[in-house]
Write a protein that holds these residues in place. Structure first.
Motif: not given
Length: 302
Positions: A161-165
């Motif tokens: 996982r890179l990020l949550e937006t």
């Protein structure tokens, strides 16, 4: 210690065929022709005096003997690759061609500005960036790595996982002037809501709202269904209707006033962004470095 190089080569070809699922994909990875892969398997079968792969016009499958050989040999092949990698890693140069499929929002909003830094770190690496379906197969598309939105289905891929937006519900001032502004998510039933297709199942995403432990689902309908995120944003800006979009993809439109966040008091719904790569026994250094770089710049962007 004596090692039968031809036997080792044949087992390596067999393992690659199993992991790639076809002679053609294995041939591309090994730098051979499909007929060359087939001959290597035939030589191995002759040497062992057993049938390893049951071939048909539609598919191929391992025989019981082939499954047993792969099960026993694969860990040893992995150990050989790991040993070779460990011995050469410190002196290795990050070079060659890296093919990456990158989600448009991540590419435009985060990656593009950092590409000069990536090129400066790895001047011998040639990077090809494209956009493919979030449901596509990396091996079939000839990709080394991909950056994709949404939870990734179980597969032979390795994902991080890179990020949550945030998921935002937005409309243009033009649309709101003509149709009024909904004061609560339940009011969306009376509005034209632009539908966006989930690439994993081909059906429109459901509209959900979350805040402080409260979650509600709202049934929406509209006269426009889309599968391209850029077209969705453009249609919404033009006043076609209300849309659910990712915050990462509409930062400029919100700041300039082209779009309005309708429910800032419902901030809880988020959508994940992953970086994925094939789960090969050996991960090329260029892929590792690109994954690490994306993780680094994603953390600074949050």
């Amino acid at each position: 210690m004596s090692i039968d190089a031809r036997l080792l080569s044949g087992v390596t070809v067999l393992a690659t065929v199993v992991e790639q699922g076809s002679f053609t994909r294995a041939a591309a990875l090994l730098g051979l022709s499909p007929s060359g892969v087939s001959r290597a398997i035939s030589r191995l079968e002759t040497r062992m005096a057993v049938r390893l792969i049951a071939r048909s016009t539609r598919a191929l499958r391992l025989t019981a003997e082939g499954s047993r050989l792969y099960e026993l040999a694969a860990p040893h092949l992995a150990a050989i690759e790991e040993a070779a990698t460990a011995a050469s890693r410190d002196a290795a140069e990050v070079a060659g061609l890296l093919r990456a499929s990158v989600a448009v929002a991540f590419s435009r909003q985060i990656l593009t500005a950092k590409l000069p830094e990536f090129a400066q770190r790895f001047p011998a690496l040639e990077l090809h960036i494209s956009q493919h379906s979030d449901a596509g197969d990396l091996n079939a598309d000839g990709l080394d790595v991909a950056v994709r939105f949404g939870d990734q289905p179980s597969s032979s891929m390795i994902s991080r996982r890179l990020l949550e937006t945030r998921v935002l519900t937005v409309a243009s001032p033009r649309y709101l002037a003509a149709h009024g502004r909904p004061s609560h998510p339940s009011d969306l039933a009376g509005h034209n809501c632009l539908q966006f297709l989930d690439p994993q199942n081909g059906r429109p995403f459901e509209w959900e709202f979350q805040r402080a432990g409260e979650t509600i689902s709202v049934s929406t309908a509209g006269n426009l269904t889309l599968s391209d995120a850029g077209t969705l944003v453009g249609a919404c800006v033009a006043g076609s209707g209300i849309a659910q979009v990712l915050a990462l993809s509409v930062g400029d439109e919100l700041r300039s006033g082209l779009l309005v966040d309708l429910f800032p008091d419902w901030p809880g719904e988020t959508f994940p962004l992953y970086i994925i790569r094939p789960s090969r026994r050996f991960t090329p250094l260029k892929v590792e470095k690109f994954v690490d770089f994306c993780l680094e710049i994603a953390q600074t962007a949050q």
